[in-house]
Scaffold this active site. Structure first.
Site, PDB file in Angstrom:
ATOM      1  CG  HIS A  40      -2.036  -0.896   1.183  1.00 18.14           C
ATOM      2  ND1 HIS A  40      -1.984  -2.160   1.720  1.00 18.14           N
ATOM      3  CD2 HIS A  40      -3.259  -0.758   0.650  1.00 18.14           C
ATOM      4  CE1 HIS A  40      -3.138  -2.749   1.523  1.00 18.14           C
ATOM      5  NE2 HIS A  40      -3.931  -1.921   0.878  1.00 18.14           N
TER       6      HIS A  40
ATOM      7  CG  ASP B 220       5.054  21.358  -9.340  1.00 17.00           C
ATOM      8  OD1 ASP B 220       5.080  20.873 -10.482  1.00 17.00           O
ATOM      9  OD2 ASP B 220       4.234  22.214  -8.982  1.00 17.00           O
TER      10      ASP B 220
ATOM     11  CE  LYS C 116      -3.616   3.678   0.732  1.00 11.96           C
ATOM     12  NZ  LYS C 116      -3.351   2.736   1.801  1.00 11.96           N
TER      13      LYS C 116
END
Length: 91
Positions: free
Chosen positions: A34, A41, A36
């Site tokens: 998992h 930028d 995330k």
């Protein structure tokens, strides 16, 4: 004009034969990944939250926001994500 600047890649952690042999929840213990990480930028957001309505409305979660490149941490995660994408299925 909208740009096509997004991608979805799914990375299979366990090889298919092993995934089929291990019963649940052992297959999840050995094969859930998992990450995330969101890169915008020179900023990185690491989160435990899923991008779901529940997390946006009913739950509070922790996250880490790294700005201004984070002494190379943002580049490290960008390379990690590129490597995972190179070895995953694109949709």
């Amino acid at each position: 004009e909208l740009q096509d600047n997004h991608k979805l890649h799914l990375f299979q952690v366990l090889p298919t034969p092993l995934d089929a042999v291990l019963p649940n929840p052992l297959n999840e213990l050995a094969g859930v990944f998992h990450i995330k990480a969101y890169i915008i930028d020179d900023s990185l957001i690491l989160s435990g939250a899923n991008l779901s309505e529940e997390y946006f409305t009913d739950r509070q979660d922790r996250y880490l926001c790294v700005n201004d490149g984070g002494n190379g941490l943002v580049d490290f995660y960008a390379k990690l994500i590129d490597s995972l994408c190179d070895n995953s299925v694109a949709y």
